[in-house]
Structure formats: C-alpha cells, structure tokens
Design a protein around this motif. Structure first.
Motif, PDB file in Angstrom:
ATOM      1  N   ASP A  23       0.853  -1.182   0.000  1.00 35.13           N
ATOM      2  CA  ASP A  23       0.000   0.000   0.000  1.00 35.13           C
ATOM      3  C   ASP A  23       0.900   1.246   0.000  1.00 35.13           C
ATOM      4  OD1 ASP A  23      -1.549   2.280   1.090  1.00 35.13           O
ATOM      5  OD2 ASP A  23      -3.145   0.787   1.280  1.00 35.13           O
ATOM      6  N   LYS A  79       0.275   4.274   0.539  1.00 31.53           N
ATOM      7  CA  LYS A  79       0.018   5.252   1.598  1.00 31.53           C
ATOM      8  C   LYS A  79       0.555   4.780   2.949  1.00 31.53           C
ATOM      9  CE  LYS A  79      -4.107   7.262  -0.529  1.00 31.53           C
ATOM     10  NZ  LYS A  79      -5.574   7.520  -0.361  1.00 31.53           N
ATOM     11  N   THR A  80       0.320   3.506   3.266  1.00 41.60           N
ATOM     12  CA  THR A  80       0.715   2.990   4.589  1.00 41.60           C
ATOM     13  C   THR A  80       2.019   2.219   4.566  1.00 41.60           C
ATOM     14  OG1 THR A  80      -0.508   0.918   4.285  1.00 41.60           O
ATOM     15  CG2 THR A  80      -1.722   2.796   5.197  1.00 41.60           C
ATOM     16  N   LYS A  96       2.340  -0.809   3.906  1.00 44.49           N
ATOM     17  CA  LYS A  96       2.097  -2.142   4.452  1.00 44.49           C
ATOM     18  C   LYS A  96       1.709  -3.110   3.344  1.00 44.49           C
ATOM     19  CE  LYS A  96       0.616  -0.686   9.078  1.00 44.49           C
ATOM     20  NZ  LYS A  96      -0.501  -0.721  10.063  1.00 44.49           N
TER      21      LYS A  96
END
Length: 303
Positions: free
Chosen positions: A74, A76-77, A79
């Motif tokens: 991801d 954005k994260t 992860k």
C-alpha cells in the motif's frame, strides 16, 4: 489458488498437416486444498492436460481461469496486503502477461525429473527459481536448506551434483526446487514410477504432508492403489475426454467400469469383492489397509 478449465481442447498438428485432438471439451475446477488423482489409459491425454495448468501449453479452444492472490505494498501505509487477481489463458492470447505469476503458483514435476535438473550442485538447482523471483541469494540458500529436509534428504546433499543421485533422489530434488517457489498447487506426473516400494511410500507420505499443510495436490498415475489411498477426488480421462469426475472410492470401487476401460482394479477393492462373493457378505469398501483391517476386526467381534 483455484483453476477453472472451461471447454478446453488441444489439437496437435504435424508437418504433413495431419491433426490430432489430444484433449477435447475438458471442463473441471481445481479447488483449494484438494488431493486429485488423474487416471486413464496410456495415451488418453493426461500429460497434455496437466501441461495446461501453468501455461506450458495454450488451449486450442476454450479458456483457463486462474484465481489467486498476490502481495502488494500500500503506497500510503507502506504495508503489505493481498490483492485478488483473475487471469485467463486462451488461444487468442499469443503473449500471456505475467505468466510467471502462474508458474510460481502452479509447480509441475514430470516423470523424468532429471530433465528438470541442470545446475552443478543441488543447492544451485533449488535456489534458481527463488533467485529469479527476486529473492536474495542468502535467503534463497536458507529456503534450499529447509526444502531439502522437507523432501526427506539432509543438508549434505546440497553441495552434491544432482547427476550423481538415484532416480528417486532426483525426483525429490526436483520437488524441492518447485517447493522453494512456494506454490499453491503441485502437479506430479507418474511420481512413483520406477521407485521401489519404500520409495513409493515415502513419496506419497510427502504428498499427504504437503496437502495437510494446505497445498493442492494433483497426481497423474497408472497406480490406482495409490490413488485409492491418497486422493479424495478422481478424474478419469479416456480418448482426451473426461468420462468420470468424482469421489475416488465411488469411481475405483466400480470394478466393471475399470475392467471395461482396461484399468487394473485396486487390490483392496478386488479383495473386498472376492470376500463378498465367497461369503455372501456386504463388507464396505475401504481406502487403506489399516481401515480394512479395522473393519474386519469389528466384523469378527460382532460374530
């Protein structure tokens, strides 16, 4: 991973424009965690069929659908998460995008495993796949140590040449190489051919272990005793077509059907039929010797 074969056929063409339909209008699903036996007379199209399961062959007609998950990051994260993918293979697709994703998840070990071995040492053979998948060499070597033990050999084999091994050992190394790529589905073509009884038993025990660990197992074999004991589902192919697909015990206990199709009746099925015929009893069919012995002891206890 799941595989769905929809109306697939494969036609081979010779240099003199002759055509041969190796398989015709094949329809079946391979579901997660199954243990499937594919059986049928010699020349019925079994090997041609399994070569479609990871894109080694492209169907002349129909299509194959693969449902699986891949890990992505991801943005954005930062992860990891699992993303579902569906890939379709059919004749019109001359170049299949990301076919290596499929071949990583569906591993095939052919009968002559020595043809799948080519490096100087067993370690190099096993780490070849992981390194090509982007795994660092040192991590790949750790995977090789784990997989060589899993297939019943010790770490001392890693520095040996694969060409010094027996047929059974070569087959184990080929399996270790496939396992190192962490596939969801393992397909074996005549996995016990040429092995002694102990080697056959150990090989099938490995398949049972892998299946219990969550792998889907598909074996192509003429040994119906092995299929009876280990496979929960059986697909019977004749002249390139599926003529039966269902519960293994239901299919292999049909002695008349097997004999009509020139297949050897599993020993336990034959023994049960002979006992029922001789003593006018109705002993149920069993899949293993242990189950049969337990059943007979219970019958004796009841008098």
């Amino acid at each position: 991973m799941k595989i769905k074969l929809m109306n697939i056929s494969h036609t081979f063409e010779s240099n003199i424009n002759e055509k041969f339909d190796a398989i015709s209008n094949i329809n079946f699903d391979i579901n997660e965690h199954e243990f499937i036996g594919i059986i049928g007379p010699t020349g019925s199209g079994k090997t041609t069929l399994i070569e479609h399961l990871n894109g080694l062959l492209i169907p002349s007609k129909g299509e194959i659908q693969f449902e699986y998950f891949i890990e992505e990051v991801d943005k954005k994260t930062n992860k990891l998460f699992k993303k579902e993918k569906i890939k379709v293979i059919k004749k019109s697709w001359r170049k299949i995008k990301n076919i290596n994703e499929i071949r990583k998840l569906v591993g095939i070990v052919f009968q002559f495993a020595e043809y799948q071995l080519f490096e100087e040492t067993i370690e190099k053979d096993i780490i070849f796949g992981p390194i090509n998948m982007g795994i660092p060499r040192e991590k790949a070597k750790e995977i090789a140590k784990e997989m060589i033990v899993k297939v019943g050999l010790d770490e001392s084999f890693l520095q040996r040449s694969p060409f010094e091994l027996s047929g059974g050992q070569k087959r184990r190394v080929a399996i270790a190489g496939i396992l190192s790529m962490m596939p969801d589905i393992l397909v074996f073509d005549e996995p016990t051919a040429g092995l002694d009884p102990d080697g056959c038993k150990e090989m099938l025990k490995l398949f049972d272990l892998l299946n219990k660990e969550g792998k889907t197992i598909v074996i192509v074999t003429h040994n119906l005793d092995d299929v009876l004991e280990h496979a929960s589902r059986t697909i019977f192919i004749k002249e390139g077509k599926i003529i039966k697909d269902g519960n293994t015990l239901d299919i292999l206990s049909n002695e008349k059907f097997l004999l009509e199709n020139k297949m050897s009746v599993p020993k336990l099925i034959s023994l049960t039929n002979k006992l029922n015929q001789k003593y006018q009893t109705s002993i149920p069919y069993t899949k293993t010797i242990d189950e049969f012995v337990e059943l007979i002891n219970k019958i004796k206890e009841r008098g």
